[in-house]
Write a protein that holds these residues in place. Structure first.
Motif, PDB file in Angstrom:
ATOM      1  N   ILE A   1       0.969  -1.346   0.061  1.00  0.00           N
ATOM      2  CA  ILE A   1      -0.014   0.060   0.139  1.00  0.00           C
ATOM      3  C   ILE A   1       0.690   1.192   0.015  1.00  0.00           C
ATOM      4  CG2 ILE A   1      -0.241   0.212   2.615  1.00  0.00           C
ATOM      5  CD1 ILE A   1      -3.168   0.922   2.099  1.00  0.00           C
ATOM      6  N   ALA A   2       0.437   2.284  -0.522  1.00  0.00           N
ATOM      7  CA  ALA A   2       1.317   3.337  -0.684  1.00  0.00           C
ATOM      8  C   ALA A   2       0.479   4.941  -0.576  1.00  0.00           C
ATOM      9  CB  ALA A   2       2.042   3.485  -1.994  1.00  0.00           C
ATOM     10  N   ASP A   3       1.183   5.858   0.080  1.00  0.00           N
ATOM     11  CA  ASP A   3       0.617   7.290  -0.200  1.00  0.00           C
ATOM     12  C   ASP A   3      -0.690   7.314   0.659  1.00  0.00           C
ATOM     13  OD1 ASP A   3       2.558   8.914  -1.782  1.00  0.00           O
ATOM     14  OD2 ASP A   3       2.414   6.738  -2.731  1.00  0.00           O
ATOM     15  N   ILE A   4      -0.917   6.857   1.863  1.00  0.00           N
ATOM     16  CA  ILE A   4      -2.105   7.000   2.412  1.00  0.00           C
ATOM     17  C   ILE A   4      -2.454   8.592   2.761  1.00  0.00           C
ATOM     18  CG2 ILE A   4      -3.617   6.586   4.738  1.00  0.00           C
ATOM     19  CD1 ILE A   4      -1.647   3.841   4.703  1.00  0.00           C
ATOM     20  N   GLN A   5      -1.418   9.241   3.286  1.00  0.00           N
ATOM     21  CA  GLN A   5      -1.587  10.650   3.492  1.00  0.00           C
ATOM     22  C   GLN A   5      -2.855  11.196   4.274  1.00  0.00           C
ATOM     23  OE1 GLN A   5       0.879  11.793  -0.682  1.00  0.00           O
ATOM     24  NE2 GLN A   5      -0.187  13.235   0.277  1.00  0.00           N
ATOM     25  N   TYR A   6      -2.985  10.447   5.233  1.00  0.00           N
ATOM     26  CA  TYR A   6      -4.113  10.854   6.081  1.00  0.00           C
ATOM     27  C   TYR A   6      -3.816  12.248   6.985  1.00  0.00           C
ATOM     28  CZ  TYR A   6      -7.349  10.976  10.255  1.00  0.00           C
ATOM     29  OH  TYR A   6      -8.257  11.271  11.085  1.00  0.00           O
ATOM     30  N   ALA A   7      -5.343  13.045   6.740  1.00  0.00           N
ATOM     31  CA  ALA A   7      -5.214  14.102   7.669  1.00  0.00           C
ATOM     32  C   ALA A   7      -6.681  14.286   7.944  1.00  0.00           C
ATOM     33  CB  ALA A   7      -4.753  15.351   6.737  1.00  0.00           C
ATOM     34  N   ASP A   8      -7.135  14.828   9.174  1.00  0.00           N
ATOM     35  CA  ASP A   8      -8.506  14.888   9.639  1.00  0.00           C
ATOM     36  C   ASP A   8      -8.984  16.296   8.952  1.00  0.00           C
ATOM     37  OD1 ASP A   8     -10.718  14.928  10.780  1.00  0.00           O
ATOM     38  OD2 ASP A   8     -10.240  15.316  12.744  1.00  0.00           O
ATOM     39  N   ILE A   9      -8.943  16.486   7.595  1.00  0.00           N
ATOM     40  CA  ILE A   9      -9.396  17.728   7.096  1.00  0.00           C
ATOM     41  C   ILE A   9     -10.152  17.324   5.689  1.00  0.00           C
ATOM     42  CG2 ILE A   9      -7.143  18.967   7.891  1.00  0.00           C
ATOM     43  CD1 ILE A   9      -6.266  18.569   5.003  1.00  0.00           C
ATOM     44  N   ASP A  10     -10.947  18.411   5.360  1.00  0.00           N
ATOM     45  CA  ASP A  10     -11.836  18.093   4.103  1.00  0.00           C
ATOM     46  C   ASP A  10     -11.181  17.749   3.059  1.00  0.00           C
ATOM     47  OD1 ASP A  10     -14.032  18.916   5.915  1.00  0.00           O
ATOM     48  OD2 ASP A  10     -14.030  20.876   5.252  1.00  0.00           O
ATOM     49  N   ASP A  11     -11.605  17.283   2.123  1.00  0.00           N
ATOM     50  CA  ASP A  11     -10.960  16.942   0.667  1.00  0.00           C
ATOM     51  C   ASP A  11     -10.321  18.113  -0.040  1.00  0.00           C
ATOM     52  OD1 ASP A  11     -11.971  14.238   1.106  1.00  0.00           O
ATOM     53  OD2 ASP A  11     -13.510  14.533  -0.454  1.00  0.00           O
ATOM     54  N   GLY A  12      -9.467  17.914  -0.767  1.00  0.00           N
ATOM     55  CA  GLY A  12      -8.784  19.153  -1.332  1.00  0.00           C
ATOM     56  C   GLY A  12      -8.239  18.669  -2.730  1.00  0.00           C
TER      57      GLY A  12
ATOM     58  N   ARG B   1      -8.017  14.872  -3.634  1.00  0.00           N
ATOM     59  CA  ARG B   1      -7.520  14.445  -2.624  1.00  0.00           C
ATOM     60  C   ARG B   1      -8.325  14.061  -1.443  1.00  0.00           C
ATOM     61  NH1 ARG B   1      -1.134  16.068  -2.398  1.00  0.00           N
ATOM     62  NH2 ARG B   1      -0.545  15.315  -4.581  1.00  0.00           N
ATOM     63  N   TYR B   2      -8.515  12.773  -0.834  1.00  0.00           N
ATOM     64  CA  TYR B   2      -9.632  12.334  -0.047  1.00  0.00           C
ATOM     65  C   TYR B   2      -8.560  11.872   1.361  1.00  0.00           C
ATOM     66  CZ  TYR B   2     -11.753  11.738  -4.450  1.00  0.00           C
ATOM     67  OH  TYR B   2     -12.507  11.930  -5.855  1.00  0.00           O
ATOM     68  N   TYR B   3      -8.512  13.209   1.956  1.00  0.00           N
ATOM     69  CA  TYR B   3      -7.659  12.979   3.210  1.00  0.00           C
ATOM     70  C   TYR B   3      -8.287  12.080   4.533  1.00  0.00           C
ATOM     71  CZ  TYR B   3      -5.155  16.803   1.141  1.00  0.00           C
ATOM     72  OH  TYR B   3      -4.257  17.681   0.308  1.00  0.00           O
ATOM     73  N   ARG B   4      -9.560  12.235   4.613  1.00  0.00           N
ATOM     74  CA  ARG B   4     -10.033  11.580   5.725  1.00  0.00           C
ATOM     75  C   ARG B   4     -10.463  10.056   5.372  1.00  0.00           C
ATOM     76  NH1 ARG B   4     -13.579  16.420   6.862  1.00  0.00           N
ATOM     77  NH2 ARG B   4     -12.624  17.274   8.858  1.00  0.00           N
ATOM     78  N   SER B   5     -10.863  10.142   4.105  1.00  0.00           N
ATOM     79  CA  SER B   5     -11.499   8.429   3.758  1.00  0.00           C
ATOM     80  C   SER B   5     -10.269   7.662   3.337  1.00  0.00           C
ATOM     81  CB  SER B   5     -12.196   8.689   2.565  1.00  0.00           C
ATOM     82  OG  SER B   5     -11.663   8.965   1.368  1.00  0.00           O
ATOM     83  N   SER B   6      -9.183   8.440   3.169  1.00  0.00           N
ATOM     84  CA  SER B   6      -7.826   7.517   3.137  1.00  0.00           C
ATOM     85  C   SER B   6      -7.909   6.307   4.222  1.00  0.00           C
ATOM     86  CB  SER B   6      -6.686   8.200   3.170  1.00  0.00           C
ATOM     87  OG  SER B   6      -6.177   8.722   4.295  1.00  0.00           O
TER      88      SER B   6
ATOM     89  N   LEU C   1       7.486  -1.334 -10.202  1.00  0.00           N
ATOM     90  CA  LEU C   1       6.359  -1.154 -10.005  1.00  0.00           C
ATOM     91  C   LEU C   1       6.107   0.041  -9.173  1.00  0.00           C
ATOM     92  CD1 LEU C   1       3.278  -2.074 -10.060  1.00  0.00           C
ATOM     93  CD2 LEU C   1       3.776  -3.075  -7.885  1.00  0.00           C
ATOM     94  N   THR C   2       5.321   1.255  -9.804  1.00  0.00           N
ATOM     95  CA  THR C   2       5.003   2.360  -8.777  1.00  0.00           C
ATOM     96  C   THR C   2       3.452   2.106  -8.441  1.00  0.00           C
ATOM     97  OG1 THR C   2       6.644   3.536 -10.120  1.00  0.00           O
ATOM     98  CG2 THR C   2       5.047   4.829  -8.940  1.00  0.00           C
ATOM     99  N   LEU C   3       3.215   1.986  -7.163  1.00  0.00           N
ATOM    100  CA  LEU C   3       2.125   1.904  -6.733  1.00  0.00           C
ATOM    101  C   LEU C   3       1.071   3.067  -6.591  1.00  0.00           C
ATOM    102  CD1 LEU C   3       1.187  -1.086  -5.752  1.00  0.00           C
ATOM    103  CD2 LEU C   3       0.791  -0.131  -3.571  1.00  0.00           C
ATOM    104  N   GLU C   4      -0.270   2.791  -6.940  1.00  0.00           N
ATOM    105  CA  GLU C   4      -1.098   4.140  -7.232  1.00  0.00           C
ATOM    106  C   GLU C   4      -1.341   4.580  -5.632  1.00  0.00           C
ATOM    107  OE1 GLU C   4      -1.648   1.915 -10.973  1.00  0.00           O
ATOM    108  OE2 GLU C   4      -1.489   1.355  -9.015  1.00  0.00           O
ATOM    109  N   GLY C   5      -1.686   5.934  -5.672  1.00  0.00           N
ATOM    110  CA  GLY C   5      -1.647   6.302  -4.161  1.00  0.00           C
ATOM    111  C   GLY C   5      -3.024   6.111  -3.508  1.00  0.00           C
ATOM    112  N   VAL C   6      -3.252   5.879  -2.548  1.00  0.00           N
ATOM    113  CA  VAL C   6      -4.549   5.582  -1.629  1.00  0.00           C
ATOM    114  C   VAL C   6      -5.070   7.094  -1.504  1.00  0.00           C
ATOM    115  CG1 VAL C   6      -5.574   5.489   0.578  1.00  0.00           C
ATOM    116  CG2 VAL C   6      -4.032   3.912  -0.266  1.00  0.00           C
ATOM    117  N   ILE C   7      -4.288   8.238  -1.512  1.00  0.00           N
ATOM    118  CA  ILE C   7      -4.864   9.755  -1.111  1.00  0.00           C
ATOM    119  C   ILE C   7      -5.631  10.014  -2.423  1.00  0.00           C
ATOM    120  CG2 ILE C   7      -2.585  10.897  -1.997  1.00  0.00           C
ATOM    121  CD1 ILE C   7      -5.070  12.118   0.751  1.00  0.00           C
ATOM    122  N   GLU C   8      -5.294   9.734  -3.578  1.00  0.00           N
ATOM    123  CA  GLU C   8      -6.171  10.265  -4.628  1.00  0.00           C
ATOM    124  C   GLU C   8      -7.125   9.219  -5.254  1.00  0.00           C
ATOM    125  OE1 GLU C   8      -3.631  12.216  -7.515  1.00  0.00           O
ATOM    126  OE2 GLU C   8      -2.767  13.404  -6.169  1.00  0.00           O
TER     127      GLU C   8
END
Length: 334
Positions: free
Chosen positions: A15-26, A35-40, A294-301
């Motif tokens: 898994i790659a690039d979870i980039q979690y933050a408790d903020i609204d999407d940006g 970018r889906y910060y909370r749903s990551s 292999l470059t893994l797609e990021g969770v954040i997007e």
């Protein structure tokens, strides 16, 4: 006749690039991707459930970096966000190997990361003579190590920000050396803006959000791969930054990707290189070495109604990636 498929030697999750933050999407820097910060966080939970429900339980998980987003730093939420994500990984029996990306350094100094739960390198011993190379780890301030989950197979975690402006004190020799490197290619006032030049866009990699591998780390990698060659092991290398120009947008490449590729080319043991950073993902097989990049797609997007994780089954002659959501199924023949 036995027509039943052979079970894998072992499996592992990626898994790659979870980039979690408790903020609204940006949006990303160019405002071209949401970018889906909370749903990551939920997508990580989906991955955990997928791995726990698998017919063959993974021996370990590779988390390829950017576990929380840099926005946490300005909100004073770095530690809280990291605790939240690590709880989602759970205290279960599956070992997690954490790779460090640029967002780790947006949130924490290198010294703090080395003493954090994101340091999953093996405990360092004092048995090696001073100045000697260790079989399992690079130098104490470089986050690079090897581990062997199964006889004949080795995984190497690399520190793609060993040479970097990120995580370093501006007064340090390491910071000044990295600044010298980037200033040779990038004259912009804002070093997060890529230089505009030719060379098929390869110069665009010289930005502040990328980094490179020091000579000490490359020497250690040579040592590890030489040993693996002699033992006829299969080696998978993991890093936050990709190193093959055909596996990613050039803006996401490690600064000295060419030096890393030259080392891989000089050793027969490497079969795969896995990275994150480029949220669109990518793949190529090097035509000269046969190594899979292999470059893994990021969770954040990844939209909340999709997924972005994989499970890799390892056999004697291949690895088989079973992707979920945005990640495609692939077979990596050795």
């Amino acid at each position: 006749m036995d027509d039943q498929p052979q079970p894998p030697l072992f499996t592992f999750g990626v898994i790659a690039d979870i980039q979690y933050a408790d903020i609204d999407d940006g949006y990303n820097f160019t405002r071209s991707r949401r970018r889906y910060y909370r749903s990551s966080l939920q997508l990580l939970r989906n991955a955990q459930k997928g791995w726990s429900d698998a017919a063959v339980a993974p021996l370990f998980v590779l988390q390829l970096g950017d576990i929380i987003d840099g926005f946490n730093k300005g909100r004073g939420a770095s530690d809280r966000a990291l605790d939240t994500v690590l709880r989602a990984f759970g205290p279960g029996p599956v070992e997690v190997h954490h790779v460090w990306g640029n967002h780790e350094f947006y949130n924490f100094r290198r010294r703090a990361l080395l003493s954090s739960r994101l340091n999953t390198s093996p405990p360092r011993t004092d048995t090696e003579p001073a100045g000697s190379l260790s079989a399992d780890q690079a130098a104490p301030d470089i986050y690079a190590y090897r581990f062997s989950p199964f006889p004949g197979f080795t995984f190497v975690v690399l520190d793609a920000y060993d040479v970097s402006l990120l995580g370093r004190e501006e007064s340090s020799e390491e910071y000044r050396a990295a600044l010298d490197v980037i200033r040779q290619h990038n004259s912009n006032e804002d070093l997060n803006c890529p230089p505009v030049s030719g060379l098929e866009g390869l110069e665009s990699r010289f930005t502040m959000f990328n980094g490179g591998f020091s000579k000490d780390q490359l020497d250690w990698l040579e040592y590890v791969l030489s040993s693996a060659d002699e033992k006829k092991e299969r080696v998978t290398i993991v890093s936050h930054l990709p190193v093959h120009p055909h596996s990613t947008d050039p803006i996401c490449l490690a600064w000295n990707f060419d030096e890393l590729l030259a080392i891989i080319k000089s050793h027969s043991s490497v079969v795969c290189f896995m990275a994150g950073h480029d949220h669109d993902g990518g793949y190529c097989q090097d035509k000269d070495t046969g190594v899979h990049h292999l470059t893994l797609e990021g969770v954040i997007e990844t939209p909340p109604d999709s997924d972005a994780f994989g499970t890799v089954s390892v056999y004697e002659d291949r690895m088989v990636l079973k992707g979920n959501g945005r990640i495609a199924d692939r077979v990596f023949l050795f």
